[in-house]
Design a protein around this motif. Structure first.
Motif, PDB file in Angstrom:
ATOM      1  N   ARG A  63      -6.150   4.596   3.959  1.00 36.78           N
ATOM      2  CA  ARG A  63      -6.543   4.207   2.601  1.00 36.78           C
ATOM      3  C   ARG A  63      -7.916   3.550   2.644  1.00 36.78           C
ATOM      4  N   TRP A  65      -9.991   0.722   0.493  1.00 40.17           N
ATOM      5  CA  TRP A  65      -9.882  -0.350  -0.481  1.00 40.17           C
ATOM      6  C   TRP A  65     -11.284  -0.846  -0.776  1.00 40.17           C
ATOM      7  N   VAL A  74      -9.777  -1.576  -5.919  1.00 34.47           N
ATOM      8  CA  VAL A  74      -9.476  -0.166  -6.128  1.00 34.47           C
ATOM      9  C   VAL A  74      -9.007   0.380  -4.786  1.00 34.47           C
ATOM     10  N   SER A  75      -7.949   1.190  -4.819  1.00 39.07           N
ATOM     11  CA  SER A  75      -7.402   1.779  -3.601  1.00 39.07           C
ATOM     12  C   SER A  75      -7.379   3.294  -3.745  1.00 39.07           C
ATOM     13  N   ILE A  76      -7.826   3.995  -2.704  1.00 37.25           N
ATOM     14  CA  ILE A  76      -7.869   5.452  -2.708  1.00 37.25           C
ATOM     15  C   ILE A  76      -7.242   5.956  -1.419  1.00 37.25           C
ATOM     16  N   SER A  77      -6.349   6.908  -1.533  1.00 34.47           N
ATOM     17  CA  SER A  77      -5.730   7.507  -0.354  1.00 34.47           C
ATOM     18  C   SER A  77      -6.740   8.387   0.371  1.00 34.47           C
ATOM     19  N   LEU A  78      -6.762   8.277   1.691  1.00 35.04           N
ATOM     20  CA  LEU A  78      -7.643   9.106   2.518  1.00 35.04           C
ATOM     21  C   LEU A  78      -6.844  10.105   3.345  1.00 35.04           C
ATOM     22  N   GLN A  81      -8.164  13.741   4.441  1.00 29.92           N
ATOM     23  CA  GLN A  81      -9.496  13.916   3.865  1.00 29.92           C
ATOM     24  C   GLN A  81     -10.509  14.083   4.992  1.00 29.92           C
ATOM     25  N   ASP A  85     -15.665  14.032   2.368  1.00 30.96           N
ATOM     26  CA  ASP A  85     -14.865  13.618   1.216  1.00 30.96           C
ATOM     27  C   ASP A  85     -14.789  12.096   1.138  1.00 30.96           C
ATOM     28  N   HIS A  89     -15.965   9.412  -1.851  1.00 28.73           N
ATOM     29  CA  HIS A  89     -15.148   8.322  -2.395  1.00 28.73           C
ATOM     30  C   HIS A  89     -15.913   6.999  -2.325  1.00 28.73           C
ATOM     31  N   VAL A  93     -16.873   4.580  -5.541  1.00 29.13           N
ATOM     32  CA  VAL A  93     -16.483   3.172  -5.749  1.00 29.13           C
ATOM     33  C   VAL A  93     -17.687   2.253  -5.758  1.00 29.13           C
TER      34      VAL A  93
END
Length: 95
Positions: A63, A65, A74-78, A81, A85, A89, A93
């Motif tokens: 992830r 953060w 904000v949290s984004i799954s990696l 990826q 990519d 992200h 952010v």
């Protein structure tokens, strides 16, 4: 992939901290490991005041953060990826 200094400069104004959490052996974290190996040194060199943390832990899903002022995160799954990519992200952010 070319990363410009202009995109890094935009990070420091808004972001307080960036964290990448990954599993050191899991296939789902392969892109995150590649990103850290290739791009972390330049990212940190170009943003000395930005807290950029890398945490490795067995069994976690990768992830990203991003923490902004006043505690907003904000949290984004990696998961699965690629390194380009992940750069996209980070740019998103940092805006």
């Amino acid at each position: 992939m070319r990363i410009s200094l202009a995109s890094f400069a935009a990070f420091t104004a808004k972001l307080k901290e960036v964290r990448i959490i990954l599993d050191p052996k899991c296939d789902a974290s392969k892109g995150a490991r590649e990103y850290i190996e290739k791009f972390y040194p330049n990212l940190k060199r170009n943003n000395p005041n930005l807290a950029f943390l890398v945490r490795e832990c067995a069994g976690v899903q990768p992830r990203l953060w991003a923490r902004y002022g006043k505690g907003k995160e904000v949290s984004i799954s990696l998961r699965n990826q690629s390194a380009p990519d992940i750069q996209k992200h980070l740019e998103a952010v940092g805006r």
